[in-house]
Design a protein around this motif. Sequence first.
Motif, PDB file in Angstrom:
ATOM      1  N   GLU A 103      35.991  43.184  36.651  1.00  0.00           N
ATOM      2  CA  GLU A 103      34.928  44.403  36.575  1.00  0.00           C
ATOM      3  C   GLU A 103      34.973  45.486  35.822  1.00  0.00           C
ATOM      4  OE1 GLU A 103      32.460  43.956  38.342  1.00  0.00           O
ATOM      5  OE2 GLU A 103      32.620  42.088  39.340  1.00  0.00           O
ATOM      6  N   GLY A 104      33.531  45.320  34.463  1.00  0.00           N
ATOM      7  CA  GLY A 104      34.261  45.275  32.533  1.00  0.00           C
ATOM      8  C   GLY A 104      36.032  45.841  32.508  1.00  0.00           C
ATOM      9  N   THR A 105      36.000  47.235  32.395  1.00  0.00           N
ATOM     10  CA  THR A 105      37.917  47.277  31.877  1.00  0.00           C
ATOM     11  C   THR A 105      38.452  46.821  33.173  1.00  0.00           C
ATOM     12  OG1 THR A 105      37.847  49.863  31.894  1.00  0.00           O
ATOM     13  CG2 THR A 105      36.668  48.196  29.373  1.00  0.00           C
ATOM     14  N   ARG A 106      38.495  47.359  34.549  1.00  0.00           N
ATOM     15  CA  ARG A 106      38.973  47.561  36.015  1.00  0.00           C
ATOM     16  C   ARG A 106      39.808  45.432  36.431  1.00  0.00           C
ATOM     17  NH1 ARG A 106      36.934  51.010  39.909  1.00  0.00           N
ATOM     18  NH2 ARG A 106      38.898  52.333  39.655  1.00  0.00           N
ATOM     19  N   PRO A 107      40.428  45.239  36.872  1.00  0.00           N
ATOM     20  CA  PRO A 107      40.595  44.558  37.485  1.00  0.00           C
ATOM     21  C   PRO A 107      40.926  44.427  38.984  1.00  0.00           C
ATOM     22  CG  PRO A 107      43.136  45.370  36.630  1.00  0.00           C
ATOM     23  CD  PRO A 107      41.819  45.810  35.927  1.00  0.00           C
ATOM     24  N   LEU A 108      40.108  43.537  39.445  1.00  0.00           N
ATOM     25  CA  LEU A 108      39.995  43.535  41.144  1.00  0.00           C
ATOM     26  C   LEU A 108      40.052  42.570  41.629  1.00  0.00           C
ATOM     27  CD1 LEU A 108      38.363  46.341  43.146  1.00  0.00           C
ATOM     28  CD2 LEU A 108      36.380  45.073  42.368  1.00  0.00           C
ATOM     29  N   LEU A 109      40.612  42.814  42.970  1.00  0.00           N
ATOM     30  CA  LEU A 109      40.678  41.491  44.147  1.00  0.00           C
ATOM     31  C   LEU A 109      40.099  41.586  45.259  1.00  0.00           C
ATOM     32  CD1 LEU A 109      45.063  41.631  43.965  1.00  0.00           C
ATOM     33  CD2 LEU A 109      43.766  40.948  42.228  1.00  0.00           C
ATOM     34  N   VAL A 110      39.517  40.368  44.901  1.00  0.00           N
ATOM     35  CA  VAL A 110      38.678  40.562  46.586  1.00  0.00           C
ATOM     36  C   VAL A 110      38.582  38.902  46.745  1.00  0.00           C
ATOM     37  CG1 VAL A 110      37.024  42.003  45.145  1.00  0.00           C
ATOM     38  CG2 VAL A 110      36.540  39.649  45.198  1.00  0.00           C
ATOM     39  N   GLU A 111      38.067  39.115  48.115  1.00  0.00           N
ATOM     40  CA  GLU A 111      38.494  37.852  49.233  1.00  0.00           C
ATOM     41  C   GLU A 111      37.279  37.057  48.781  1.00  0.00           C
ATOM     42  OE1 GLU A 111      38.741  36.380  53.332  1.00  0.00           O
ATOM     43  OE2 GLU A 111      38.539  38.813  52.996  1.00  0.00           O
ATOM     44  N   VAL A 112      37.316  35.498  48.815  1.00  0.00           N
ATOM     45  CA  VAL A 112      36.059  34.899  48.533  1.00  0.00           C
ATOM     46  C   VAL A 112      36.406  34.224  49.999  1.00  0.00           C
ATOM     47  CG1 VAL A 112      35.403  32.311  47.957  1.00  0.00           C
ATOM     48  CG2 VAL A 112      36.211  34.417  46.375  1.00  0.00           C
ATOM     49  N   GLY A 152      33.645  42.005  51.511  1.00  0.00           N
ATOM     50  CA  GLY A 152      33.565  43.188  50.981  1.00  0.00           C
ATOM     51  C   GLY A 152      31.681  44.205  50.766  1.00  0.00           C
ATOM     52  N   GLY A 153      31.161  43.332  50.513  1.00  0.00           N
ATOM     53  CA  GLY A 153      30.012  43.816  50.086  1.00  0.00           C
ATOM     54  C   GLY A 153      28.955  43.443  48.297  1.00  0.00           C
ATOM     55  N   ILE A 154      30.576  43.136  47.960  1.00  0.00           N
ATOM     56  CA  ILE A 154      30.288  42.822  46.118  1.00  0.00           C
ATOM     57  C   ILE A 154      29.917  41.605  45.573  1.00  0.00           C
ATOM     58  CG2 ILE A 154      32.462  41.968  46.255  1.00  0.00           C
ATOM     59  CD1 ILE A 154      33.249  44.324  43.624  1.00  0.00           C
ATOM     60  N   ARG A 155      29.729  42.123  44.443  1.00  0.00           N
ATOM     61  CA  ARG A 155      29.152  40.688  44.274  1.00  0.00           C
ATOM     62  C   ARG A 155      29.928  40.837  43.177  1.00  0.00           C
ATOM     63  NH1 ARG A 155      24.977  37.556  44.199  1.00  0.00           N
ATOM     64  NH2 ARG A 155      23.562  36.654  41.847  1.00  0.00           N
ATOM     65  N   VAL A 156      30.183  39.325  42.837  1.00  0.00           N
ATOM     66  CA  VAL A 156      30.728  38.302  41.623  1.00  0.00           C
ATOM     67  C   VAL A 156      30.376  37.776  40.469  1.00  0.00           C
ATOM     68  CG1 VAL A 156      32.627  37.550  41.019  1.00  0.00           C
ATOM     69  CG2 VAL A 156      32.990  38.480  42.621  1.00  0.00           C
ATOM     70  N   ASP A 157      29.777  38.026  39.573  1.00  0.00           N
ATOM     71  CA  ASP A 157      29.249  37.307  38.445  1.00  0.00           C
ATOM     72  C   ASP A 157      29.737  36.548  37.553  1.00  0.00           C
ATOM     73  OD1 ASP A 157      26.053  37.919  40.005  1.00  0.00           O
ATOM     74  OD2 ASP A 157      26.631  40.089  38.808  1.00  0.00           O
ATOM     75  N   GLU A 158      31.535  36.514  37.392  1.00  0.00           N
ATOM     76  CA  GLU A 158      31.823  36.465  36.489  1.00  0.00           C
ATOM     77  C   GLU A 158      32.064  34.481  36.273  1.00  0.00           C
ATOM     78  OE1 GLU A 158      35.961  36.929  34.617  1.00  0.00           O
ATOM     79  OE2 GLU A 158      36.198  37.625  37.079  1.00  0.00           O
TER      80      GLU A 158
END
Length: 451
Positions: free
Chosen positions: A298-307, A357-363
């Motif tokens: 997300e931008g310059t931040r790496p983020l681990l999320v669960e799919v 977690g309510g986050i949206r992933v577009d990449e």
Amino acid sequence: MSRDKALFVCQECGGTSPKWLGRCPDCGAWNSLVEQRSERSQVRAGSSAYAVASSPEYLNAIAVDATTRQHTGLGELDRVLGGGLVAGAAILLGGEPGIGKSTLMLQIAEGLSRSQRVLYVTGEESSAQVALRARRLRVQAETIRVVAENRWELIADILEAEKPSVVLVDSIQTLYSDSLQSAPGSVAQVRECAGRLVRHAKATGASVFLVGHVTKEGAIAGPRVLEHMVDTVLYFEGEAGSPYRLIRAIKNRFGAANELGVFEMQEKGLQEVRNPSRLFLSQHERPVPGSVVLATQEGTRPLLVEVQALVTPSPLANPRRVAIGLDPNRLSLLLAILHRHGGSFFFDQDVFVNIAGGIRVDEPAADLAVAMALLGSFRNRSLSDGTVVFGELGLAGEVRPVAATDTRLAEAAKLGFSRAILPRGEHPRLAGFTTLPCARFQDAVDAAFTD
């Protein structure tokens, strides 16, 4: 003598027409033209308060000073802004009602008032209501000046007298100017008042925060030109019932777009979440089918999320396709790739995909993780513990490379992961970390589900 001029203004795009039309000729919206009357005035040279005589200059001859950024007191917001607040910047913040926009503005005012002269302009609440919120949040408000006003001409006089270096306006839809006869919140009033505030920011060097309402579709209300006028557009997001709030930069002239800041709403206001990857990760005691950890950026931040994916037989003639936090069109594309190159048929299955977690992933880098989650749920197979997945899938079944591979792997290793399924290419070597590069989708399937 001046006289009134009638125009019909589109409430969707701000386009004008000399007569009423059923459909806007600019954006095509139906029944959106509303009559507005404004006074036609003779504009004289130099009549504007911000008019400055200028002449063309050679670009390489213009003196440029190093940009000094002011810290807002919220590190996550500074990250989203590109490192801090730039003098003369105009920032638009949009979000749903009750999500915490006014709370955030008050905390920003507290952080900046330690070194800047701050003026808080409230058009929706009284000064007493703002003071009550400040006491509830325990905000140090000794140096924050507040004015409850929504008429631009009076606000301009206050700005001239106070000369603040930071102006916070809550909200832009409540302001109006006497030069227009339309109601506050209309396209013409929003455009006019925002334009004057932006000109004030550029002329005086004062930074301006504008709070904007959103429509039922989630976009900032008012003309689309409003987002073009400002330097930075921020969206305040959050799931209903969840204490977590996300600030996402959609546009930023002073930093990276699509940057993400994570906060938690508590009794004392918004608190920063320093390590959001732990927030979005799975809480399962053992690997389960349909759950895959994605290393996203997300931008310059790496983020681990669960799919999370759930595939179940459908009793309907047209099976359901539900995607939460993911583009539904992308889900349809991935199901076609699984059908053609994965040998799995979902035409009689209900498919549900959720980004926890309510986050949206577009990449596009989420393609491989979503496909592995769908296939794992369909086959009732789980990935081995400590595995992260990322990569873009092509229609020919190839696994395409993505950007920022090294930062994704470093974030995964920092959080205790030891294995990654990723596109083929040059990857950094990390101690105790195994990478499984794949050129084709079938290679990723073999690496994920072969014991």
